[in-house]
Design a protein around this motif. Structure first.
Motif, PDB file in Angstrom:
ATOM      1  N   LYS A   1    -106.697  -1.359  49.039  1.00 57.94           N
ATOM      2  CA  LYS A   1    -106.449  -0.433  47.703  1.00 57.94           C
ATOM      3  C   LYS A   1    -105.504   0.644  48.090  1.00 57.94           C
ATOM      4  O   LYS A   1    -104.603   1.184  47.175  1.00 57.94           O
ATOM      5  CB  LYS A   1    -107.588   0.211  47.262  1.00 57.94           C
ATOM      6  CG  LYS A   1    -108.334   1.166  47.683  1.00 57.94           C
ATOM      7  CD  LYS A   1    -109.586   1.961  47.222  1.00 57.94           C
ATOM      8  CE  LYS A   1    -110.328   2.742  47.920  1.00 57.94           C
ATOM      9  NZ  LYS A   1    -109.633   4.085  47.869  1.00 57.94           N
TER      10      LYS A   1
ATOM     11  N   ASN B   1     -99.904  -1.981  47.548  1.00 59.93           N
ATOM     12  CA  ASN B   1     -99.556  -1.360  46.340  1.00 59.93           C
ATOM     13  C   ASN B   1     -98.107  -1.651  45.762  1.00 59.93           C
ATOM     14  O   ASN B   1     -97.871  -1.611  44.523  1.00 59.93           O
ATOM     15  CB  ASN B   1     -99.869   0.065  46.309  1.00 59.93           C
ATOM     16  CG  ASN B   1    -101.394   0.489  46.387  1.00 59.93           C
ATOM     17  OD1 ASN B   1    -102.077  -0.123  45.438  1.00 59.93           O
ATOM     18  ND2 ASN B   1    -101.967   0.916  47.373  1.00 59.93           N
TER      19      ASN B   1
ATOM     20  N   GLU C   1     -96.310  -4.376  45.927  1.00 61.27           N
ATOM     21  CA  GLU C   1     -96.460  -5.752  45.342  1.00 61.27           C
ATOM     22  C   GLU C   1     -97.365  -5.579  44.069  1.00 61.27           C
ATOM     23  O   GLU C   1     -96.690  -6.051  43.046  1.00 61.27           O
ATOM     24  CB  GLU C   1     -97.167  -6.872  46.244  1.00 61.27           C
ATOM     25  CG  GLU C   1     -97.271  -8.287  45.802  1.00 61.27           C
ATOM     26  CD  GLU C   1     -97.935  -9.311  46.524  1.00 61.27           C
ATOM     27  OE1 GLU C   1     -97.473 -10.636  46.304  1.00 61.27           O
ATOM     28  OE2 GLU C   1     -98.598  -8.877  47.585  1.00 61.27           O
ATOM     29  N   TYR C   2     -98.388  -4.983  43.695  1.00 65.67           N
ATOM     30  CA  TYR C   2     -99.153  -4.840  42.643  1.00 65.67           C
ATOM     31  C   TYR C   2     -98.203  -4.080  41.719  1.00 65.67           C
ATOM     32  O   TYR C   2     -98.074  -4.238  40.540  1.00 65.67           O
ATOM     33  CB  TYR C   2    -100.496  -3.820  42.822  1.00 65.67           C
ATOM     34  CG  TYR C   2    -101.093  -3.682  41.636  1.00 65.67           C
ATOM     35  CD1 TYR C   2    -101.552  -4.606  40.900  1.00 65.67           C
ATOM     36  CD2 TYR C   2    -101.174  -2.302  41.247  1.00 65.67           C
ATOM     37  CE1 TYR C   2    -102.502  -4.358  39.783  1.00 65.67           C
ATOM     38  CE2 TYR C   2    -102.276  -2.025  40.107  1.00 65.67           C
ATOM     39  CZ  TYR C   2    -102.703  -3.162  39.365  1.00 65.67           C
ATOM     40  OH  TYR C   2    -103.530  -2.750  38.245  1.00 65.67           O
ATOM     41  N   ARG C   3     -97.422  -2.890  41.962  1.00 63.03           N
ATOM     42  CA  ARG C   3     -96.489  -2.240  41.062  1.00 63.03           C
ATOM     43  C   ARG C   3     -95.547  -3.222  40.744  1.00 63.03           C
ATOM     44  O   ARG C   3     -94.800  -2.926  39.769  1.00 63.03           O
ATOM     45  CB  ARG C   3     -95.973  -0.815  41.658  1.00 63.03           C
ATOM     46  CG  ARG C   3     -97.134   0.048  42.122  1.00 63.03           C
ATOM     47  CD  ARG C   3     -97.617   0.755  41.011  1.00 63.03           C
ATOM     48  NE  ARG C   3     -98.728   1.632  41.169  1.00 63.03           N
ATOM     49  CZ  ARG C   3     -99.187   2.599  40.395  1.00 63.03           C
ATOM     50  NH1 ARG C   3     -98.265   2.820  39.152  1.00 63.03           N
ATOM     51  NH2 ARG C   3     -99.995   3.160  40.664  1.00 63.03           N
TER      52      ARG C   3
ATOM     53  N   TYR D   1     -95.381  -6.608  40.304  1.00 61.24           N
ATOM     54  CA  TYR D   1     -96.100  -7.277  39.224  1.00 61.24           C
ATOM     55  C   TYR D   1     -96.358  -6.711  37.738  1.00 61.24           C
ATOM     56  O   TYR D   1     -96.043  -7.333  36.664  1.00 61.24           O
ATOM     57  CB  TYR D   1     -96.864  -8.255  39.709  1.00 61.24           C
ATOM     58  CG  TYR D   1     -96.739  -9.288  40.807  1.00 61.24           C
ATOM     59  CD1 TYR D   1     -95.799 -10.385  40.156  1.00 61.24           C
ATOM     60  CD2 TYR D   1     -97.005  -9.239  41.878  1.00 61.24           C
ATOM     61  CE1 TYR D   1     -95.471 -11.485  41.129  1.00 61.24           C
ATOM     62  CE2 TYR D   1     -96.304 -10.385  42.918  1.00 61.24           C
ATOM     63  CZ  TYR D   1     -95.713 -11.265  42.472  1.00 61.24           C
ATOM     64  OH  TYR D   1     -95.263 -12.229  43.213  1.00 61.24           O
ATOM     65  N   LEU D   2     -96.763  -5.311  38.123  1.00 59.09           N
ATOM     66  CA  LEU D   2     -97.098  -4.528  36.793  1.00 59.09           C
ATOM     67  C   LEU D   2     -95.770  -4.370  36.087  1.00 59.09           C
ATOM     68  O   LEU D   2     -95.955  -4.525  34.682  1.00 59.09           O
ATOM     69  CB  LEU D   2     -97.556  -3.288  37.200  1.00 59.09           C
ATOM     70  CG  LEU D   2     -98.873  -3.040  37.676  1.00 59.09           C
ATOM     71  CD1 LEU D   2     -99.257  -1.625  38.062  1.00 59.09           C
ATOM     72  CD2 LEU D   2     -99.976  -3.679  36.617  1.00 59.09           C
TER      73      LEU D   2
ATOM     74  N   ASN E   1    -104.324  -6.159  33.815  1.00 61.70           N
ATOM     75  CA  ASN E   1    -104.186  -5.215  34.937  1.00 61.70           C
ATOM     76  C   ASN E   1    -104.965  -5.376  35.868  1.00 61.70           C
ATOM     77  O   ASN E   1    -104.582  -5.386  37.259  1.00 61.70           O
ATOM     78  CB  ASN E   1    -104.493  -3.609  34.337  1.00 61.70           C
ATOM     79  CG  ASN E   1    -103.607  -3.532  32.972  1.00 61.70           C
ATOM     80  OD1 ASN E   1    -102.446  -3.604  33.240  1.00 61.70           O
ATOM     81  ND2 ASN E   1    -104.187  -2.793  32.119  1.00 61.70           N
TER      82      ASN E   1
ATOM     83  N   LEU F   1    -104.494  -8.899  38.001  1.00 59.50           N
ATOM     84  CA  LEU F   1    -103.522  -8.884  38.637  1.00 59.50           C
ATOM     85  C   LEU F   1    -103.900  -8.260  40.198  1.00 59.50           C
ATOM     86  O   LEU F   1    -103.654  -8.762  41.454  1.00 59.50           O
ATOM     87  CB  LEU F   1    -102.233  -8.311  38.329  1.00 59.50           C
ATOM     88  CG  LEU F   1    -100.955  -8.175  39.151  1.00 59.50           C
ATOM     89  CD1 LEU F   1    -100.485  -9.548  39.628  1.00 59.50           C
ATOM     90  CD2 LEU F   1     -99.775  -7.281  38.297  1.00 59.50           C
ATOM     91  N   GLY F   2    -104.631  -7.043  40.309  1.00 58.06           N
ATOM     92  CA  GLY F   2    -104.944  -6.363  41.367  1.00 58.06           C
ATOM     93  C   GLY F   2    -105.850  -7.337  42.019  1.00 58.06           C
ATOM     94  O   GLY F   2    -105.922  -7.446  43.258  1.00 58.06           O
TER      95      GLY F   2
ATOM     96  N   LEU G   1    -104.423 -10.556  43.741  1.00 60.15           N
ATOM     97  CA  LEU G   1    -103.653 -10.294  44.955  1.00 60.15           C
ATOM     98  C   LEU G   1    -104.636  -9.940  45.985  1.00 60.15           C
ATOM     99  O   LEU G   1    -104.328 -10.208  47.145  1.00 60.15           O
ATOM    100  CB  LEU G   1    -102.689  -8.912  44.655  1.00 60.15           C
ATOM    101  CG  LEU G   1    -101.443  -9.004  43.941  1.00 60.15           C
ATOM    102  CD1 LEU G   1    -100.855  -7.682  43.412  1.00 60.15           C
ATOM    103  CD2 LEU G   1    -100.542 -10.107  44.287  1.00 60.15           C
TER     104      LEU G   1
ATOM    105  N   PHE H   1    -108.016  -0.367  39.169  1.00 59.37           N
ATOM    106  CA  PHE H   1    -106.952  -1.558  38.768  1.00 59.37           C
ATOM    107  C   PHE H   1    -106.682  -0.883  37.338  1.00 59.37           C
ATOM    108  O   PHE H   1    -105.508  -1.028  36.886  1.00 59.37           O
ATOM    109  CB  PHE H   1    -107.087  -3.002  38.937  1.00 59.37           C
ATOM    110  CG  PHE H   1    -107.030  -3.463  40.238  1.00 59.37           C
ATOM    111  CD1 PHE H   1    -106.223  -2.882  41.189  1.00 59.37           C
ATOM    112  CD2 PHE H   1    -108.162  -3.917  40.890  1.00 59.37           C
ATOM    113  CE1 PHE H   1    -106.324  -3.218  42.486  1.00 59.37           C
ATOM    114  CE2 PHE H   1    -108.346  -4.399  42.351  1.00 59.37           C
ATOM    115  CZ  PHE H   1    -107.027  -4.077  43.005  1.00 59.37           C
TER     116      PHE H   1
END
Length: 383
Positions: free
Chosen positions: A34, A40, A42-44, A46-47, A88, A91-92, A95, A203
């Motif tokens: 986290k 993060n 990669e998460y951002r 895709y967001l 949201n 996706l988290g 991943l 998330f």
């Protein structure tokens, strides 16, 4: 707040030892990633590029003028890819599943929005996807069932109990207990045993992270209140997260009168965690019925239970009639068709805004769009 997934007396992990081992491993992986820079990033990515964030904080000018009270802003989760806030968290977690080398993903769904989001993410990353859904909810949300199947998911109807969200959670948990070594359970609400409530909040906190910045840009200050619908509590805990430590901001949840766990429930253990639960005379989870399938749950997230008990948040009920009125009103006045779930929060804002001063500000988390509900409302209108 206590450690190990407890919020006051609520939360915890009341599960069999073998499942506890799997959940502890999941929790350790979440804690590892986290705050991981690459995770993060990669998460951002895709967001922004896949979901379409950041989404707007829209001033509902005509609704505000009609009600004649506080200014109403709508946090537009309905504009996300797949049509709700659910993506949201999905996706988290997907991943995280990828980093845990999981290839089989299971999930539960009520209204189908979490199922659609999970099926979408599994399609994108090439993972096997199995969705458990109550038979009654499949009937009410047949379009979402088709969407999930179109995305490659296997949707398993659950006939047990009422054939609703609680029964879908039961079935998904049974699958997870039997297959946890090769399965990632992508839980969709801020409920369940630790670490799920903490993960889901983490998330979804992107909602309040954005709205807090946006409202200061627009109004130069924080809102007086943040409102969200509450079933299991995922969109609400995300909408509240960055305001919990801002005592000037009221946190207000809207519950269905027919499934009002926080208003009418008592502390008990449900699905491996302690929360406010609606119980019958025998001490079993009480049957619930809301016109919004996504809110049809006899319990509530443990942090909401804590926020209620501590007095930090307020929770009120709205009736089906008030929800339908809000559904139509927002559609006609603002050109935005809300999900029936989200219409609970709109209905509560329509009741409370006129009692507030014109200089006050309410943010309503518009958790999803109403495409999935139009046929249901149409059939209700036809009688």
């Amino acid at each position: 707040m206590a450690e190990a997934g407890f919020f006051g007396q609520f939360g915890g992990s009341f599960v069999p030892p073998e499942l506890k081992e799997a959940l502890d491993y999941l929790g350790s992986q979440f804690e590892q990633f986290k705050d991981d820079k690459a995770f993060n990033e990669e998460y951002r990515y895709y967001l922004k590029e896949y979901i379409g964030r950041e989404n707007p904080l829209t001033y509902a000018e005509r609704l505000t003028e009609k009600l004649g009270g506080a200014k109403i802003y709508l946090k537009r989760e309905d504009l996300n890819h797949t049509g709700s806030h659910k993506i949201n968290n999905v996706l988290g977690q997907i991943l995280l599943a990828k980093r845990m080398n999981a290839h089989r993903v299971i999930a539960e769904t009520g209204a189908g929005q979490h199922g659609v989001a999970t099926a979408t993410a599994c399609a994108m990353f090439g993972m096997e996807c199995i969705i458990y859904m109550g038979a009654e909810d499949m009937r009410r949300q047949s379009l979402n069932v088709f969407r999930m199947e179109l995305l490659g998911a296997k949707v398993i109807g659950v006939e047990d109990g009422q054939g609703r969200l609680k029964d879908a959670v039961d079935a998904a948990l049974n699958d997870y207990v039997a297959n946890y070594k090769e399965t990632f359970y992508l839980l969709g609400s801020a409920v369940g045993p630790h670490p799920y409530p903490t993960m889901v909040k983490h998330f979804h906190s992107i909602i309040s992270e954005e709205s807090k910045r946006q409202i200061v840009e627009k109004e130069g200050r924080l809102p007086d209140a943040v409102m969200a619908c509450v079933g299991g509590g995922s969109n609400a805990i995300g909408a509240f997260a960055h305001y919990i430590d801002e005592p000037s901001v009221r946190l207000i949840g809207a519950e269905p009168a027919e499934a009002a766990s926080l208003t009418k429930g008592v502390p008990a253990v449900l699905h491996g965690f302690k929360c406010y639960v609606l119980l019958d005379e025998e001490g079993n989870p009480q049957p619930t019925y809301s016109i919004a399938a996504g809110l049809d749950y006899p319990g509530i997230g443990p942090e909401h239970s804590y926020l209620k008990e501590s007095g930090r948040a307020e929770y009120y009920t709205v009736t089906n009639e008030e929800v339908l009125q809000a559904f139509k009103e927002l559609s006609r006045i603002e050109g935005i068709i809300p999900a029936l779930e989200s219409a609970h929060a709109v209905a509560l804002a329509m009741k409370m805004a006129p009692e507030m001063a014109r200089e006050q500000i309410i943010i309503v988390n518009l958790s999803g769009r109403g495409d999935k509900d139009v046929q249901q409302v149409f059939e209700m209108e036809q009688g």
